[in-house]
Design an enzyme around this catalytic site. Sequence first.
Site, mmCIF file in Angstrom:
data_model
loop_
_atom_site.group_PDB
_atom_site.id
_atom_site.type_symbol
_atom_site.label_atom_id
_atom_site.label_comp_id
_atom_site.label_asym_id
_atom_site.label_seq_id
_atom_site.Cartn_x
_atom_site.Cartn_y
_atom_site.Cartn_z
ATOM 1 N N HIS A 87 -20.925 7.875 5.956
ATOM 2 C CA HIS A 87 -20.793 9.571 5.920
ATOM 3 C C HIS A 87 -22.025 9.850 5.642
ATOM 4 O O HIS A 87 -22.581 9.485 4.665
ATOM 5 C CB HIS A 87 -19.471 9.734 4.825
ATOM 6 C CG HIS A 87 -19.043 11.256 5.068
ATOM 7 N ND1 HIS A 87 -20.003 12.306 4.760
ATOM 8 C CD2 HIS A 87 -17.962 11.545 5.612
ATOM 9 C CE1 HIS A 87 -19.207 13.391 5.057
ATOM 10 N NE2 HIS A 87 -17.968 13.015 5.466
ATOM 11 N N SER A 141 -8.336 10.924 10.231
ATOM 12 C CA SER A 141 -7.519 9.711 9.460
ATOM 13 C C SER A 141 -6.083 10.137 8.850
ATOM 14 O O SER A 141 -5.526 9.346 8.983
ATOM 15 C CB SER A 141 -8.546 9.149 8.545
ATOM 16 O OG SER A 141 -8.711 10.226 7.221
ATOM 17 N N LEU A 142 -6.102 11.370 8.159
ATOM 18 C CA LEU A 142 -5.018 11.555 7.693
ATOM 19 C C LEU A 142 -3.794 11.756 8.690
ATOM 20 O O LEU A 142 -2.785 11.331 8.356
ATOM 21 C CB LEU A 142 -5.017 13.048 6.778
ATOM 22 C CG LEU A 142 -5.925 13.251 5.657
ATOM 23 C CD1 LEU A 142 -6.003 14.548 5.117
ATOM 24 C CD2 LEU A 142 -5.468 12.262 4.662
ATOM 25 N N ARG A 163 -20.834 12.527 12.789
ATOM 26 C CA ARG A 163 -21.263 11.719 11.429
ATOM 27 C C ARG A 163 -22.317 10.549 11.579
ATOM 28 O O ARG A 163 -23.108 10.390 10.927
ATOM 29 C CB ARG A 163 -20.089 11.213 10.823
ATOM 30 C CG ARG A 163 -19.275 12.125 10.210
ATOM 31 C CD ARG A 163 -17.949 11.571 9.502
ATOM 32 N NE ARG A 163 -17.089 12.645 8.835
ATOM 33 C CZ ARG A 163 -15.865 12.618 8.444
ATOM 34 N NH1 ARG A 163 -15.516 11.241 8.489
ATOM 35 N NH2 ARG A 163 -15.292 13.460 8.006
ATOM 36 N N HIS A 193 -18.125 4.752 4.048
ATOM 37 C CA HIS A 193 -17.126 5.505 4.179
ATOM 38 C C HIS A 193 -15.670 4.928 4.424
ATOM 39 O O HIS A 193 -14.765 4.618 3.897
ATOM 40 C CB HIS A 193 -17.355 7.031 4.696
ATOM 41 C CG HIS A 193 -16.194 7.942 4.543
ATOM 42 N ND1 HIS A 193 -15.923 8.414 3.478
ATOM 43 C CD2 HIS A 193 -15.998 8.733 5.427
ATOM 44 C CE1 HIS A 193 -14.816 9.370 3.458
ATOM 45 N NE2 HIS A 193 -14.974 9.770 4.976
ATOM 46 N N ARG A 240 -15.224 7.483 13.750
ATOM 47 C CA ARG A 240 -14.004 8.070 13.668
ATOM 48 C C ARG A 240 -14.523 9.889 13.472
ATOM 49 O O ARG A 240 -15.419 10.226 12.698
ATOM 50 C CB ARG A 240 -13.145 7.853 12.331
ATOM 51 C CG ARG A 240 -12.076 8.683 12.070
ATOM 52 C CD ARG A 240 -11.041 8.197 10.856
ATOM 53 N NE ARG A 240 -11.990 8.371 9.650
ATOM 54 C CZ ARG A 240 -12.054 9.632 8.996
ATOM 55 N NH1 ARG A 240 -11.819 10.788 9.524
ATOM 56 N NH2 ARG A 240 -12.672 9.759 8.014
ATOM 57 N N SER A 260 -17.832 17.337 1.324
ATOM 58 C CA SER A 260 -17.177 17.529 2.714
ATOM 59 C C SER A 260 -18.304 17.663 3.636
ATOM 60 O O SER A 260 -18.997 18.447 3.560
ATOM 61 C CB SER A 260 -16.280 18.523 2.360
ATOM 62 O OG SER A 260 -15.589 19.067 3.889
ATOM 63 N N GLY A 304 0.884 -1.333 0.028
ATOM 64 C CA GLY A 304 0.036 -0.008 -0.053
ATOM 65 C C GLY A 304 0.809 1.141 -0.190
ATOM 66 O O GLY A 304 1.833 1.273 0.775
ATOM 67 N N LEU A 357 -0.995 7.398 2.388
ATOM 68 C CA LEU A 357 -0.329 8.161 3.359
ATOM 69 C C LEU A 357 0.303 7.500 4.360
ATOM 70 O O LEU A 357 1.257 7.603 4.758
ATOM 71 C CB LEU A 357 -1.616 9.145 4.008
ATOM 72 C CG LEU A 357 -1.187 10.448 4.513
ATOM 73 C CD1 LEU A 357 -0.247 11.018 3.538
ATOM 74 C CD2 LEU A 357 -2.272 11.075 4.540
#
Lengths: 251, 221, 639
Positions: free
Chosen positions: C267, C441-442, C331, C402, C436, C285, C41, C44
């Site tokens: 989401h 997540s980033l 969410r 999501h 979350r 978003s 993978g 990020l």
Amino acid sequence: MDIKLKIWRQKNASTKGRFEDYELRDVSPEMSFLEMLDYLNKQLIEGGKEPVTFEHDCREGICGTCGLYINGRPHGPQQHTTTCELHMRAFKDGETIVVEPWRSKAFPIIKDLAVDRSAFDKIMNAGGFVNIDTGSAPEANNIPINKKISDRAFDAAVCIGCGACVAACKNSSAMLFVAAKVSQFALLPQGKVEAAERVQRMVEKMDELGFGFCSNTYACEFDCPKGISVEFIAQMNREFLSAKLCAHKGH
Amino acid sequence: MKQSNFKLSSLSHKTILALAGLFLMLFLCTHLLTNLLLLAGDSRAFDAAVAFLSSNPIIKVVEYVLFAGFIIHILMGVIVWINNSRARPVKYYVAQGSETSFFSKFMIHTGLIIFTFLVIHLINFFFIKLGWVALPDYAKDTHDFYSMAVVLFKEPLYVILYLVSFVFLGFHLKHAFQSAFQTLGLNHDKYFPAIKVIGTIYALVISIGFSIIPIYFLFFH
Amino acid sequence: MIKLDSKIPEGPIAEKWSKHKTSLRLVNPANKKKLEVIVVGSGLAGASAASALGELGYKVKVFCFQDTPRRAHSVAAQGGINAAKNYKNDGDSVYRLFLDMIKGGDYRAREANVYRAAEVSNLVIDHFTALGVPFARDYGGALDNRSFGGVQVSRTFYAKGQTGQQCLLGTYSSLSRQIAKGRVTMYSRRDMLDVVVIDGKARGIITRNLVTGAIERHGAHAVVLATGGYGTVFYLSTLALGSNATAAWSAHKKGALFANPSFIQIHPTSIPVLNDYQCKLTLMSESLRNDGRVWVPKGQADKRHPNSIPEEERDYYLERRYPAFGNLVPRDVASRAAKERCDAGYGVGDTGLSVYLDFKDAIAKQGKKAIEDKYGNLFEMYEKITGINPYNEPMRIYPAGHYTMGGLWVDYNLMTTIPGLYAIGESNFSDHGANRLGASSLMQCSGDGYFILPYTISDYLADEIRSPKTDIKHPEFDQAEKEVKERINRLMSVNGTQTASSFHKRLGKILWDHCGMFRTAEGLKKGRVLLDQLEEEFWKEIKIPGDANELNQELEKALKVADFFEVGRLMMEDALDRNESCGAHFREEYQTEQGEAKRDDANYAYVAAWEYQGHAQKPLLHMEPLKFEFVELKERSYK
């Protein structure tokens, strides 16, 4: 709506390809262009034929994987739109749509509409980075950057690496792609340190890979799905010129 | 860098092409100004200018530079063209429909037409001056470019060739002017629109400026 | 028998990581050159881990299914990346970020991991900035922040609506640098199909070269999975179409436990389904809910144009139900509320499966220009996809699958239950509990990759300095390759009548209906039967044209779908086991009188880590009790 398709089919890199014609009925104008191809493929598979290979992934216009040359335009007739964001409502009922792969010596065909764009990675490996190791970064706000400059760097950084600039250019030049990366780093203080070496290395690699020269036709800007400006090409020219003129020997 | 000093990069080619081009554009201005003296009614002004240009030692040097400028510009243009025609071995089935700088697509073609004209032009004037080509009979006695221009511009076929060449030169310049600035990195959102306008005006002035001279001689002299 | 040991260090929460780091062993530079690490993978998490390991001097091999690492789906994250910099002087701190994540995750995450993620978040921002990531700035030149996801501080760093893209391209550039230096070798267009375990340790992987179809063996001293989530199990999701569970699932089959598989975030603001051939739902978003108001008509099946429905006939149900947070509820809450309205017959659009997100009031109050500045690119994207201009009429939105909070179980060192096999980023379960929070997540992916894994994996590799280069002719490699080839042959030889996508679509529908936003024991049991039937049909009716020894996208899809059946089964097993509602997991049997989630801390404050027992066999449950030493368990209320 009903449409006619003329699609480039090629089994692999070493065989000769040709166009094949398809007729597709009951296409919904709400379908995206790629969903239309999914629909075609479903019919082909169920009819015992090989589906059309095309590349795609995120389907929301950001990953840069999809890229088809549709009716004479990379990513089709709608400006600032990737192939996956293009919808069938942009076409007329009964229209014939010609779908070709990106054509460039530097982007060899893999199969049907899928091409190998690893040349872009090679250019990036030649210098598309800031030489800094993890752990050695200063506190982020120790590097103040003028908002306008930072925004401009962002405008260059939005490139998705799809290759539409190369596909659009009559010379299949990769200048817009390279310029976007060179400019992003040249604008920011973090990247300025090694700007002169970077631009020379990336241009050298670009030349080596068989892309054409830029002739300022600006088709790249017109067809860039992210609207990246050719001003960045001028910026790269500037960076390159000053690097060549001012760099010391041994660099 | 391990790149050898003899191999020029694509950007260096383009830079040299642009610099040579800009130099030639400057030359065209002075050439036009000199030529417009032909319209002065008689040959005195033009002759004086020619006399000055042929006797001044600096101009003599500049002539060779100019000659080199042409050769470099043409050479670089051809190299760029060869490279570019190799970059897409398989062409598209549908012609490219992107909106582009139209004349940019035909620089090599307009360039070739201009080159053809240039050869004829050089045979007629410049090579004579250098003594490479003998003067035609009608001008032999006086070493008289004015008379030669008059004679040539009375020839409808030559005038057509001349006019056509200058139309194409206009096309060439229309793209070339702003393109040179872009290549040299002088594209700035504040000034570039003005450069484009100036480029168009320049192209018009040059092609119209040169063109009115034969028209004047053919119809009004 | 696998025994779970989370290896959480002793001591006060703020000191755990720094103390632990000093106790981890190191590898000397000369030995690092001999140690090989596989990273699967290149998003990020993967790209950051690979570049950090390359910088340290390890020999790294990176694999991705895309044609280049720059396309990994981290690229699509829009809103931002959190860090506890407290640049806004609004009282933020590492501890606050930690608290928000624990609460947001509905007290189902491991305290120590969450605190560490918050702790390294600041380093991540420093590093990205140094890499040239053009985060938004203020006029004075300092970095800007915005608020996000209903927390009370502004801690989100962003680059317009393309933060994920910019962060990913930053890590891609650091990865490119290591590739140029020869420390990282990139293998793109490869699907990882199995992990190879020799003498109990992960020693390599089996991949399929997607261009040639060749089955390849790759050996190493350790394997890192950074393969993202399995949200595409729903078929329609906000994920890239290539995202899949296969790599993680193959590890699970080889003995890595899979934790909390039913925790999948839905989401609330995605563009609804527009046609029957749709295979992707595009996210709008979360930041849109800062100014947009969510509503449905007060009357059922109201087919009038939204602009002609008068104010008094509109039901702003989020503002009605949650007056304190209004349109900014988290969410999971927003998603459930939308589905509840649609199921009750108040939904809009042709299908009745969408609600309005209206900017009329915001435009009237702030002006069109202000709204355009904030959301211009999102509005444009909406118009491109739907053909409707959201400045003139409300957007239509609907929840979509999501992010998967669940994933491979890892200890504090991010190692799975297979020694030498690590899982980072979305592919592990550790940091987000049952839900979350936006923009985390980033943060987690890059923290794992740049600042956590390089330390913890060195501790493992310190024991490997005497291990020779892994022999890819080892019988375990033979066996793994044989199994992969058999699986491919089995799929190719079915030669049925239906495409992989059509099965995937039906599978997704089963899971969405029975293991989606609202779950019941009865529904889950029914779903399991339907899933079993569909899987049986799949193995009889799947049709894959072409050859396995060439680029074959249908084979790629079929391999993924085959695993999704098993993933779906485990999701339902997990959802059935968890007799409570928490975060994204909502069991209708367990709700308050007002219809809110009712947690059961006495019985379910654990991580459910499942052990594979064979195809369609009941998996074995291992429980990791969650101890909350530093936060108090409270009911999560947004009223």
